[in-house]
Design a protein around this motif. Sequence first.
Motif, PDB file in Angstrom:
ATOM      1  N   TYR A  88      32.763 -12.641  31.480  1.00  0.00           N
ATOM      2  CA  TYR A  88      33.988 -13.404  31.661  1.00  0.00           C
ATOM      3  C   TYR A  88      35.129 -12.689  30.945  1.00  0.00           C
ATOM      4  O   TYR A  88      34.992 -12.284  29.790  1.00  0.00           O
ATOM      5  N   SER A  89      36.247 -12.532  31.647  1.00  0.00           N
ATOM      6  CA  SER A  89      37.401 -11.894  31.010  1.00  0.00           C
ATOM      7  C   SER A  89      38.675 -12.655  31.334  1.00  0.00           C
ATOM      8  O   SER A  89      38.794 -13.275  32.387  1.00  0.00           O
ATOM      9  N   ASP A  90      39.594 -12.615  30.379  1.00  0.00           N
ATOM     10  CA  ASP A  90      40.913 -13.214  30.568  1.00  0.00           C
ATOM     11  C   ASP A  90      41.924 -12.370  29.799  1.00  0.00           C
ATOM     12  O   ASP A  90      41.601 -11.259  29.363  1.00  0.00           O
ATOM     13  N   ASP A  91      43.118 -12.885  29.610  1.00  0.00           N
ATOM     14  CA  ASP A  91      44.172 -12.125  28.929  1.00  0.00           C
ATOM     15  C   ASP A  91      43.812 -11.744  27.497  1.00  0.00           C
ATOM     16  O   ASP A  91      44.363 -10.808  26.938  1.00  0.00           O
ATOM     17  N   GLU A  92      42.877 -12.467  26.901  1.00  0.00           N
ATOM     18  CA  GLU A  92      42.487 -12.224  25.510  1.00  0.00           C
ATOM     19  C   GLU A  92      41.310 -11.265  25.381  1.00  0.00           C
ATOM     20  O   GLU A  92      40.874 -10.965  24.267  1.00  0.00           O
ATOM     21  N   GLY A  93      40.733 -10.810  26.472  1.00  0.00           N
ATOM     22  CA  GLY A  93      39.597  -9.891  26.417  1.00  0.00           C
ATOM     23  C   GLY A  93      38.434 -10.394  27.240  1.00  0.00           C
ATOM     24  O   GLY A  93      38.609 -11.121  28.213  1.00  0.00           O
ATOM     25  N   ASN A  94      37.219  -9.988  26.817  1.00  0.00           N
ATOM     26  CA  ASN A  94      36.032 -10.414  27.550  1.00  0.00           C
ATOM     27  C   ASN A  94      34.891 -10.704  26.579  1.00  0.00           C
ATOM     28  O   ASN A  94      35.038 -10.523  25.371  1.00  0.00           O
ATOM     29  N   ASN A  95      33.767 -11.148  27.113  1.00  0.00           N
ATOM     30  CA  ASN A  95      32.634 -11.555  26.287  1.00  0.00           C
ATOM     31  C   ASN A  95      31.532 -10.490  26.206  1.00  0.00           C
ATOM     32  O   ASN A  95      30.398 -10.801  25.848  1.00  0.00           O
ATOM     33  N   ARG A  96      31.851  -9.241  26.470  1.00  0.00           N
ATOM     34  CA  ARG A  96      30.818  -8.188  26.442  1.00  0.00           C
ATOM     35  C   ARG A  96      30.137  -8.063  25.077  1.00  0.00           C
ATOM     36  O   ARG A  96      28.924  -7.874  25.000  1.00  0.00           O
ATOM     37  N   ALA A  97      30.892  -8.167  23.993  1.00  0.00           N
ATOM     38  CA  ALA A  97      30.297  -8.055  22.655  1.00  0.00           C
ATOM     39  C   ALA A  97      29.304  -9.190  22.407  1.00  0.00           C
ATOM     40  O   ALA A  97      28.262  -8.984  21.791  1.00  0.00           O
ATOM     41  N   GLU A  98      29.629 -10.373  22.914  1.00  0.00           N
ATOM     42  CA  GLU A  98      28.734 -11.518  22.774  1.00  0.00           C
ATOM     43  C   GLU A  98      27.437 -11.303  23.560  1.00  0.00           C
ATOM     44  O   GLU A  98      26.362 -11.741  23.159  1.00  0.00           O
ATOM     45  N   LEU A  99      27.523 -10.614  24.692  1.00  0.00           N
ATOM     46  CA  LEU A  99      26.358 -10.353  25.538  1.00  0.00           C
ATOM     47  C   LEU A  99      25.471  -9.230  25.012  1.00  0.00           C
ATOM     48  O   LEU A  99      24.278  -9.181  25.307  1.00  0.00           O
ATOM     49  N   ALA A 100      26.045  -8.325  24.238  1.00  0.00           N
ATOM     50  CA  ALA A 100      25.357  -7.087  23.844  1.00  0.00           C
ATOM     51  C   ALA A 100      23.978  -7.298  23.219  1.00  0.00           C
ATOM     52  O   ALA A 100      23.020  -6.631  23.623  1.00  0.00           O
ATOM     53  N   TRP A 113      39.195 -14.310  34.835  1.00  0.00           N
ATOM     54  CA  TRP A 113      39.830 -15.613  34.822  1.00  0.00           C
ATOM     55  C   TRP A 113      40.713 -15.810  36.042  1.00  0.00           C
ATOM     56  O   TRP A 113      41.466 -14.920  36.439  1.00  0.00           O
ATOM     57  N   GLN A 114      40.586 -16.995  36.638  1.00  0.00           N
ATOM     58  CA  GLN A 114      41.437 -17.435  37.742  1.00  0.00           C
ATOM     59  C   GLN A 114      41.842 -18.874  37.454  1.00  0.00           C
ATOM     60  O   GLN A 114      41.052 -19.641  36.900  1.00  0.00           O
ATOM     61  N   GLU A 115      43.043 -19.247  37.853  1.00  0.00           N
ATOM     62  CA  GLU A 115      43.469 -20.627  37.645  1.00  0.00           C
ATOM     63  C   GLU A 115      42.536 -21.593  38.369  1.00  0.00           C
ATOM     64  O   GLU A 115      42.166 -22.633  37.852  1.00  0.00           O
ATOM     65  N   ASP A 116      42.144 -21.248  39.588  1.00  0.00           N
ATOM     66  CA  ASP A 116      41.151 -22.024  40.330  1.00  0.00           C
ATOM     67  C   ASP A 116      40.046 -21.046  40.738  1.00  0.00           C
ATOM     68  O   ASP A 116      40.157 -20.370  41.755  1.00  0.00           O
ATOM     69  N   PRO A 117      38.972 -20.974  39.945  1.00  0.00           N
ATOM     70  CA  PRO A 117      37.943 -19.955  40.183  1.00  0.00           C
ATOM     71  C   PRO A 117      36.899 -20.307  41.234  1.00  0.00           C
ATOM     72  O   PRO A 117      35.997 -19.524  41.488  1.00  0.00           O
ATOM     73  N   THR A 118      36.989 -21.452  41.870  1.00  0.00           N
ATOM     74  CA  THR A 118      35.922 -21.925  42.757  1.00  0.00           C
ATOM     75  C   THR A 118      35.530 -20.892  43.805  1.00  0.00           C
ATOM     76  O   THR A 118      34.351 -20.562  43.957  1.00  0.00           O
ATOM     77  N   GLY A 119      36.501 -20.387  44.557  1.00  0.00           N
ATOM     78  CA  GLY A 119      36.185 -19.412  45.604  1.00  0.00           C
ATOM     79  C   GLY A 119      35.571 -18.151  45.048  1.00  0.00           C
ATOM     80  O   GLY A 119      34.626 -17.601  45.624  1.00  0.00           O
ATOM     81  N   GLN A 120      36.084 -17.690  43.919  1.00  0.00           N
ATOM     82  CA  GLN A 120      35.543 -16.484  43.284  1.00  0.00           C
ATOM     83  C   GLN A 120      34.099 -16.712  42.852  1.00  0.00           C
ATOM     84  O   GLN A 120      33.236 -15.862  43.075  1.00  0.00           O
ATOM     85  N   LEU A 121      33.806 -17.862  42.240  1.00  0.00           N
ATOM     86  CA  LEU A 121      32.445 -18.149  41.782  1.00  0.00           C
ATOM     87  C   LEU A 121      31.477 -18.257  42.956  1.00  0.00           C
ATOM     88  O   LEU A 121      30.346 -17.787  42.884  1.00  0.00           O
ATOM     89  N   TRP A 122      31.921 -18.865  44.064  1.00  0.00           N
ATOM     90  CA  TRP A 122      31.068 -18.939  45.256  1.00  0.00           C
ATOM     91  C   TRP A 122      30.802 -17.538  45.791  1.00  0.00           C
ATOM     92  O   TRP A 122      29.688 -17.225  46.199  1.00  0.00           O
TER      93      TRP A 122
END
Length: 168
Positions: free
Chosen positions: A114-126, A143-152
């Motif tokens: 997951y990534s947004d303007d503040e970065g991503n969670n790669r370090a958490e996944l490592a 990150w998307q304001e409405d992520p539904t289509g992207q997640l599908w």
Amino acid sequence: MANNDHGKSTIIRSLVSQAIGRKIGLHKKARRNMVTTAGRHVDAFIFGRSYQEVEKGKWRSVVAALDGNDPGWRERELIIFPSHVGVDDIADILEMLNAAHSAGFDAIAAPVVYSDDEGNNRAELAPALALPWNGRWTIPNTWQEDPTGQLWGLGNDLWSWISRALTP
């Protein structure tokens, strides 16, 4: 693999919808007859929520959760068992890997990055991704304001990856 609010439940719902040929609402853990993109039937058991959210509190171990939900899980061709990925979850993930390997499964990590303007969670996944997986398939979730289509779309992509892996 992802922590809460990273889209994994919707991705799994999309994957299952694609694999069974009809759109589902909420996914409940269940045995599923899934069909690959090449038309091959796959006997699967799919958990819709992370192990830490429901199963761990009820069953206390990964194998007990698998046995309690599907006594025939060792005979299935595919098990999808989501997990959180924090440092406190590493022991659970190792249990999942050991259960999978002891039953003859390859264990594939599908981390949601997951990534947004503040970065991503790669370090958490490592730490979780450094474990002895048989494969890793990265799911980028920007990150998307409405992520539904992207997640599908990501769920459809993941089912395509699984289908290719299961189809000779």
